[in-house]
Design an enzyme around this catalytic site. Structure first.
Site, short mmCIF file in Angstrom:
data_model
loop_
_atom_site.label_atom_id
_atom_site.label_comp_id
_atom_site.label_asym_id
_atom_site.label_seq_id
_atom_site.Cartn_x
_atom_site.Cartn_y
_atom_site.Cartn_z
N GLY A 126 61.11 21.39 -46.05
CA GLY A 126 61.21 19.92 -46.49
C GLY A 126 61.53 19.40 -47.89
O GLY A 126 61.15 18.55 -48.26
N SER A 127 62.32 20.28 -48.46
CA SER A 127 62.57 20.02 -49.78
C SER A 127 63.52 19.00 -49.99
O SER A 127 63.35 18.13 -50.90
CB SER A 127 62.90 21.44 -50.66
OG SER A 127 64.27 21.81 -50.10
N ASN A 128 64.21 18.79 -48.98
CA ASN A 128 65.33 17.50 -49.15
C ASN A 128 64.64 16.35 -48.69
O ASN A 128 64.83 15.34 -49.28
CB ASN A 128 66.47 17.84 -47.77
CG ASN A 128 67.60 18.90 -48.70
OD1 ASN A 128 68.24 18.47 -49.46
ND2 ASN A 128 67.76 19.95 -47.94
N LEU B 16 66.56 22.07 -37.07
CA LEU B 16 67.40 23.14 -36.70
C LEU B 16 67.45 23.20 -34.91
O LEU B 16 68.35 24.08 -34.52
CB LEU B 16 66.82 24.41 -36.77
CG LEU B 16 66.62 24.86 -38.37
CD1 LEU B 16 66.13 25.97 -38.82
CD2 LEU B 16 67.93 24.65 -38.97
N ASN C 29 73.31 14.67 -41.34
CA ASN C 29 72.99 15.82 -41.17
C ASN C 29 73.32 16.47 -42.67
O ASN C 29 74.09 16.28 -43.16
CB ASN C 29 73.38 16.74 -40.07
CG ASN C 29 72.79 18.05 -40.14
OD1 ASN C 29 71.78 18.54 -40.58
ND2 ASN C 29 73.79 19.11 -40.17
N HIS D 189 74.03 19.93 -44.52
CA HIS D 189 74.35 21.53 -44.12
C HIS D 189 74.68 22.00 -45.21
O HIS D 189 75.42 21.70 -46.46
CB HIS D 189 75.63 21.33 -43.17
CG HIS D 189 75.80 22.57 -42.70
ND1 HIS D 189 75.37 23.29 -41.64
CD2 HIS D 189 77.05 23.56 -43.11
CE1 HIS D 189 75.85 24.42 -41.47
NE2 HIS D 189 76.88 24.74 -42.19
N ASP E 144 78.12 20.39 -36.42
CA ASP E 144 78.72 20.21 -37.65
C ASP E 144 79.92 19.49 -37.81
O ASP E 144 80.67 20.08 -38.79
CB ASP E 144 78.53 21.55 -38.46
CG ASP E 144 77.10 21.97 -38.59
OD1 ASP E 144 76.18 21.40 -38.71
OD2 ASP E 144 76.84 23.56 -38.35
N GLU F 107 71.97 19.95 -52.85
CA GLU F 107 71.83 19.25 -51.52
C GLU F 107 70.71 18.14 -51.72
O GLU F 107 70.71 16.79 -51.59
CB GLU F 107 71.00 20.18 -50.51
CG GLU F 107 71.76 21.18 -49.83
CD GLU F 107 71.12 21.88 -48.73
OE1 GLU F 107 70.19 21.43 -48.08
OE2 GLU F 107 71.27 23.13 -48.95
C1 GAR Z 1 68.51 23.30 -46.26
O1 GAR Z 1 69.43 24.32 -47.05
C2 GAR Z 1 69.67 22.65 -45.04
O2 GAR Z 1 70.85 22.63 -45.74
C3 GAR Z 1 69.53 23.82 -43.93
O3 GAR Z 1 68.27 23.98 -43.87
C4 GAR Z 1 67.56 23.97 -45.20
C5 GAR Z 1 66.29 22.81 -45.06
O4 GAR Z 1 65.73 22.92 -46.33
N1 GAR Z 1 70.25 23.00 -42.96
C6 GAR Z 1 71.06 23.71 -41.92
O5 GAR Z 1 71.28 24.94 -42.16
C7 GAR Z 1 71.36 22.76 -40.71
N2 GAR Z 1 72.52 23.47 -39.93
P1 GAR Z 1 64.34 21.90 -46.54
O6 GAR Z 1 63.66 22.19 -45.38
O7 GAR Z 1 63.96 22.63 -47.88
O8 GAR Z 1 65.04 20.63 -46.74
#
Ligand code: GAR
Length: 191
Positions: free
Chosen positions: A12-14, A86, A103, A105, A146, A175
């Site tokens: 969940g850093s985003n 995911l 989303n 990516h 995607d 991101e």
């Molecule tokens: C992120 O790098 C995101 O781009 C990727 O999962 C990670 C989640 O990080 N998403 C995908 O690969 C979707 N196809 P986070 O949980 O720290 O935000």
């Protein structure tokens, strides 16, 4: 206030980046709910800010996961943010929330997207293809994987001797910036 529902599967850093921007009043929005399809650190992060959180374990719901999520997304949600989510959303889900799901990516789509391309696998594939550049994309979600309209991208260099983890960290920093910029853009266009 512009209302976001966030779907997560991991750290969940985003999501944290969006929460931080809201807290700093850099983003005129609120997060109405965070839903995870597995036990995830992101749920704890959100819980600390008093954001309603739900765990709908994909192992319990299987093919009905999207239907269950549909039931708990608040009706006044303006945007569904897939922040490292995911599982694949059902056609019904995507149709109901058309043009209101985005989303994040971790590659420069259309490159290194599609089925099976997520998380570290993306960065490993970029290194294997000897690319000199990678990055991230925020896009609308359509019925493909995607393939939806791109809202924004940021690039990073791939450095000699990069490991997938090093590349992932470099992309992730971008991101965090791109996700907030993209939501800001959507809010602005709505006004
Ligand atoms: C992120 O790098 C995101 O781009 C990727 O999962 C990670 C989640 O990080 N998403 C995908 O690969 C979707 N196809 P986070 O949980 O720290 O935000």
């Amino acid at each position: 206030m512009f209302k976001i529902a966030a779907l997560i599967s991991g750290g969940g850093s985003n999501l944290q980046s969006v929460i931080d921007a809201i807290e700093k009043k850099d983003l005129p929005a609120e997060i109405g709910i965070v839903i995870s399809d597995r036990e995830a650190a992101g749920l704890e992060r959100a819980g600390k800010y008093g954001i309603p959180c739900r765990l709908l374990n994909r192992k319990d719901y299987g093919n009905t996961l999207s239907d269950e999520i549909l039931k708990i997304i608040p009706a006044d949600t303006d945007l569904i943010l897939l922040a490292g989510y995911l599982s694949i959303l059902s056609r019904e889900f995507i149709e109901k929330w058309q043009r209101r799901i985005i989303n994040i990516h971790p590659s420069l789509l259309p490159d290194f997207g599609g089925k099976g391309m997520y998380g570290m696998k993306v960065h490993q594939a970029v290194l294997q293809a000897s690319r000199k550049e990678s990055g991230c994309t925020v896009h609308y979600v359509d019925s493909g994987i995607d393939t939806g309209n791109i809202l924004g991208q940021k690039t990073v260099p791939v450095l000699p001797d990069d490991t997938a983890e090093q590349l992932q960290n470099r992309v992730l920093i971008q991101e965090h910036i791109l996700v907030v910029e993209s939501i800001r853009k959507i809010i602005k266009n709505k006004q």
